[in-house]
Design a protein around this motif. Sequence first.
Motif, PDB file in Angstrom:
ATOM      1  N   LEU A  12       0.856  -1.183   0.000  1.00 22.31           N
ATOM      2  CA  LEU A  12       0.000   0.000   0.000  1.00 22.31           C
ATOM      3  C   LEU A  12       0.892   1.234   0.000  1.00 22.31           C
ATOM      4  O   LEU A  12       1.690   1.428   0.929  1.00 22.31           O
ATOM      5  CB  LEU A  12      -0.904   0.010   1.233  1.00 22.31           C
ATOM      6  N   ILE A  13       0.783   2.041  -1.039  1.00 24.07           N
ATOM      7  CA  ILE A  13       1.594   3.257  -1.131  1.00 24.07           C
ATOM      8  C   ILE A  13       0.682   4.461  -0.934  1.00 24.07           C
ATOM      9  O   ILE A  13      -0.320   4.600  -1.631  1.00 24.07           O
ATOM     10  CB  ILE A  13       2.291   3.349  -2.501  1.00 24.07           C
ATOM     11  N   VAL A  14       1.027   5.288   0.031  1.00 21.39           N
ATOM     12  CA  VAL A  14       0.208   6.456   0.325  1.00 21.39           C
ATOM     13  C   VAL A  14       1.016   7.711   0.020  1.00 21.39           C
ATOM     14  O   VAL A  14       2.060   7.949   0.626  1.00 21.39           O
ATOM     15  CB  VAL A  14      -0.241   6.463   1.801  1.00 21.39           C
ATOM     16  N   LEU A  15       0.539   8.481  -0.945  1.00 17.91           N
ATOM     17  CA  LEU A  15       1.181   9.758  -1.264  1.00 17.91           C
ATOM     18  C   LEU A  15       0.331  10.878  -0.684  1.00 17.91           C
ATOM     19  O   LEU A  15      -0.856  10.984  -0.979  1.00 17.91           O
ATOM     20  CB  LEU A  15       1.310   9.927  -2.783  1.00 17.91           C
ATOM     21  N   SER A  16       0.967  11.694   0.143  1.00 21.65           N
ATOM     22  CA  SER A  16       0.251  12.807   0.735  1.00 21.65           C
ATOM     23  C   SER A  16       1.186  14.014   0.818  1.00 21.65           C
ATOM     24  O   SER A  16       2.305  13.978   0.312  1.00 21.65           O
ATOM     25  CB  SER A  16      -0.281  12.411   2.116  1.00 21.65           C
ATOM     26  N   GLY A  17       0.700  15.066   1.461  1.00 22.58           N
ATOM     27  CA  GLY A  17       1.506  16.272   1.571  1.00 22.58           C
ATOM     28  C   GLY A  17       0.607  17.478   1.719  1.00 22.58           C
ATOM     29  O   GLY A  17      -0.612  17.350   1.623  1.00 22.58           O
ATOM     30  N   PRO A  18       1.201  18.662   1.964  1.00 20.63           N
ATOM     31  CA  PRO A  18       0.405  19.864   2.196  1.00 20.63           C
ATOM     32  C   PRO A  18      -0.476  20.209   0.988  1.00 20.63           C
ATOM     33  O   PRO A  18      -0.155  19.857  -0.143  1.00 20.63           O
ATOM     34  CB  PRO A  18       1.453  20.964   2.400  1.00 20.63           C
ATOM     35  N   SER A  19      -1.541  20.922   1.245  1.00 24.17           N
ATOM     36  CA  SER A  19      -2.391  21.439   0.165  1.00 24.17           C
ATOM     37  C   SER A  19      -1.543  22.287  -0.778  1.00 24.17           C
ATOM     38  O   SER A  19      -0.733  23.090  -0.326  1.00 24.17           O
ATOM     39  CB  SER A  19      -3.490  22.339   0.738  1.00 24.17           C
ATOM     40  N   GLY A  20      -1.739  22.109  -2.047  1.00 25.30           N
ATOM     41  CA  GLY A  20      -1.061  22.953  -3.022  1.00 25.30           C
ATOM     42  C   GLY A  20       0.334  22.492  -3.392  1.00 25.30           C
ATOM     43  O   GLY A  20       1.031  23.131  -4.180  1.00 25.30           O
ATOM     44  N   VAL A  21       0.774  21.357  -2.850  1.00 24.26           N
ATOM     45  CA  VAL A  21       2.146  20.911  -3.121  1.00 24.26           C
ATOM     46  C   VAL A  21       2.256  20.208  -4.468  1.00 24.26           C
ATOM     47  O   VAL A  21       3.358  20.038  -5.013  1.00 24.26           O
ATOM     48  CB  VAL A  21       2.666  20.006  -1.968  1.00 24.26           C
ATOM     49  N   GLY A  22       1.128  19.795  -5.015  1.00 28.43           N
ATOM     50  CA  GLY A  22       1.137  19.168  -6.341  1.00 28.43           C
ATOM     51  C   GLY A  22       0.991  17.656  -6.304  1.00 28.43           C
ATOM     52  O   GLY A  22       1.452  16.963  -7.207  1.00 28.43           O
ATOM     53  N   LYS A  23       0.321  17.150  -5.274  1.00 25.06           N
ATOM     54  CA  LYS A  23       0.117  15.699  -5.131  1.00 25.06           C
ATOM     55  C   LYS A  23      -0.573  15.104  -6.357  1.00 25.06           C
ATOM     56  O   LYS A  23      -0.150  14.068  -6.866  1.00 25.06           O
ATOM     57  CB  LYS A  23      -0.793  15.398  -3.924  1.00 25.06           C
ATOM     58  N   ILE A  69      -3.875  11.051  -1.108  1.00 25.14           N
ATOM     59  CA  ILE A  69      -4.889  11.645  -0.232  1.00 25.14           C
ATOM     60  C   ILE A  69      -4.350  12.787   0.622  1.00 25.14           C
ATOM     61  O   ILE A  69      -3.139  12.977   0.727  1.00 25.14           O
ATOM     62  CB  ILE A  69      -5.521  10.588   0.711  1.00 25.14           C
ATOM     63  N   GLU A  70      -5.277  13.491   1.228  1.00 25.64           N
ATOM     64  CA  GLU A  70      -4.933  14.594   2.128  1.00 25.64           C
ATOM     65  C   GLU A  70      -4.248  14.047   3.384  1.00 25.64           C
ATOM     66  O   GLU A  70      -4.392  12.874   3.718  1.00 25.64           O
ATOM     67  CB  GLU A  70      -6.206  15.353   2.528  1.00 25.64           C
ATOM     68  N   VAL A  71      -3.542  14.940   4.076  1.00 25.81           N
ATOM     69  CA  VAL A  71      -2.781  14.555   5.261  1.00 25.81           C
ATOM     70  C   VAL A  71      -3.666  13.902   6.331  1.00 25.81           C
ATOM     71  O   VAL A  71      -3.297  12.894   6.931  1.00 25.81           O
ATOM     72  CB  VAL A  71      -2.037  15.786   5.839  1.00 25.81           C
ATOM     73  N   ASN A  72      -4.839  14.463   6.509  1.00 26.20           N
ATOM     74  CA  ASN A  72      -5.723  13.907   7.534  1.00 26.20           C
ATOM     75  C   ASN A  72      -6.110  12.458   7.212  1.00 26.20           C
ATOM     76  O   ASN A  72      -6.046  11.579   8.075  1.00 26.20           O
ATOM     77  CB  ASN A  72      -6.983  14.786   7.650  1.00 26.20           C
ATOM     78  N   GLY A  73      -6.447  12.225   5.959  1.00 25.18           N
ATOM     79  CA  GLY A  73      -6.788  10.861   5.527  1.00 25.18           C
ATOM     80  C   GLY A  73      -5.600   9.918   5.659  1.00 25.18           C
ATOM     81  O   GLY A  73      -5.736   8.769   6.075  1.00 25.18           O
ATOM     82  N   ALA A  74      -4.414  10.431   5.320  1.00 26.55           N
ATOM     83  CA  ALA A  74      -3.204   9.598   5.397  1.00 26.55           C
ATOM     84  C   ALA A  74      -2.972   9.112   6.825  1.00 26.55           C
ATOM     85  O   ALA A  74      -2.572   7.970   7.048  1.00 26.55           O
ATOM     86  CB  ALA A  74      -1.990  10.375   4.892  1.00 26.55           C
ATOM     87  N   MET A  75      -3.252   9.988   7.794  1.00 24.62           N
ATOM     88  CA  MET A  75      -3.045   9.591   9.197  1.00 24.62           C
ATOM     89  C   MET A  75      -4.055   8.523   9.625  1.00 24.62           C
ATOM     90  O   MET A  75      -3.744   7.640  10.411  1.00 24.62           O
ATOM     91  CB  MET A  75      -3.121  10.816  10.113  1.00 24.62           C
ATOM     92  N   GLN A  76      -5.257   8.606   9.064  1.00 26.41           N
ATOM     93  CA  GLN A  76      -6.247   7.556   9.338  1.00 26.41           C
ATOM     94  C   GLN A  76      -5.753   6.221   8.770  1.00 26.41           C
ATOM     95  O   GLN A  76      -5.888   5.176   9.406  1.00 26.41           O
ATOM     96  CB  GLN A  76      -7.594   7.907   8.705  1.00 26.41           C
ATOM     97  N   VAL A  77      -5.180   6.264   7.555  1.00 28.69           N
ATOM     98  CA  VAL A  77      -4.659   5.045   6.930  1.00 28.69           C
ATOM     99  C   VAL A  77      -3.511   4.482   7.770  1.00 28.69           C
ATOM    100  O   VAL A  77      -3.412   3.279   7.990  1.00 28.69           O
ATOM    101  CB  VAL A  77      -4.180   5.307   5.484  1.00 28.69           C
TER     102      VAL A  77
END
Lengths: 204, 204
Positions: free
Chosen positions: B7-18, B103-111
């Motif tokens: 499972l690969i989770v790519l996240s990061g701050p809003s506007g970073v270009g995810k 996903i967004e940072v909040n979602g990533a922490m849930q994962v």
Amino acid sequence: MTERGILIVLSGPSGVGKGTVRKAIFDSGEMDFAYSISMTTRKMRAGEKDGVDYFFRSKEEFEALIESGGLLEYAQYVDNYYGTPLKYVEDTLNSGQDVFLEIEVNGAMQVRSKMPEGVFIFLTPPDIKELKSRIMHRGTDEMAVVEKRLEKAVEEIKMMRYYDYAVENDKVENAVNKIKHIIESEHLKVPRVVNQYRKIIEEM
Amino acid sequence: MTERGILIVLSGPSGVGKGTVRKAIFDSGEMDFAYSISMTTRKMRAGEKDGVDYFFRSKEEFEALIESGGLLEYAQYVDNYYGTPLKYVEDTLNSGQDVFLEIEVNGAMQVRSKMPEGVFIFLTPPDIKELKSRIMHRGTDEMAVVEKRLEKAVEEIKMMRYYDYAVENDKVENAVNKIKHIIESEHLKVPRVVNQYRKIIEEM
């Protein structure tokens, strides 16, 4: 603040091609590794320089270093000691440079116990027949010698579990690329880069 | 025996270009990822298909899934829920295929709390000015909105410590290559490949 370099240890069974892969990585010129200079008690040969080819030391000095824990790993071949001086590796890592060690499985395990934070890469044969053929075509050894070497290889492959990564040496080029990507990825690990980002956060 | 996918989770701050980076990785066609289909309570639009664009569910069904722990992560936007169904991800990983989530940072922490064994990659801005400019040029928002978004970005960057890797999005191409190399390296980790080698050992 300079990030500490990474200790990369490449090991694997006898005959798997560690030396060839290590040479190809260094020859590619893309990576910035420090060359780890070994220490030995054997006599200096014509053209060799102390501190360049080896650190040449007396048997007494070497054994004193063993006693004081000053060697990252060492082994005895015939009547001479060969080893990796801990201080040299420590100083290089602290200067921010990676150190690349290509060593036998036994030596790698000694390094693991002294520097568990290193990145340990196990080079594996693509298959057993291939390994058998590599070992057998190495020289003109007798069957008993070949069989002993094979047995040793089985034991060594079982050591894989103590490593971080396993890279198949199907083709030197493939193995080299995989090892480069492992090192690149290791440099991206959060605990290693987090200091760089502190500055960004403080500016915000 | 099939190795479980990663499972690969790519996240990061809003506007970073995810999103841009994720799209470039998928478009390159080099990686074999399963596309994780999200679940939502919003109305199906013309041309959309259930199980293709989204799993479309009622609010009651979605909330029952939240209750029973059936979502890897979820969030509420306006009046609708959006989330990642756990079973779909589990089944895909068990079939041996990697799953890529952006996903967004909040979602990533849930994962992270549900699947800590995943590989969590944090995409970082090359520098704060760059991030500020990206956020400000996104739309025609008022200053207060922009400042709120920046504050949020600071909070999000601080979340980096909970990730495995940090990749700078200086250029999409660089970020894409780094992420590919991280995934390649993760597949070479000993606990993930050790079963393949058991066979070699048994044959010896």
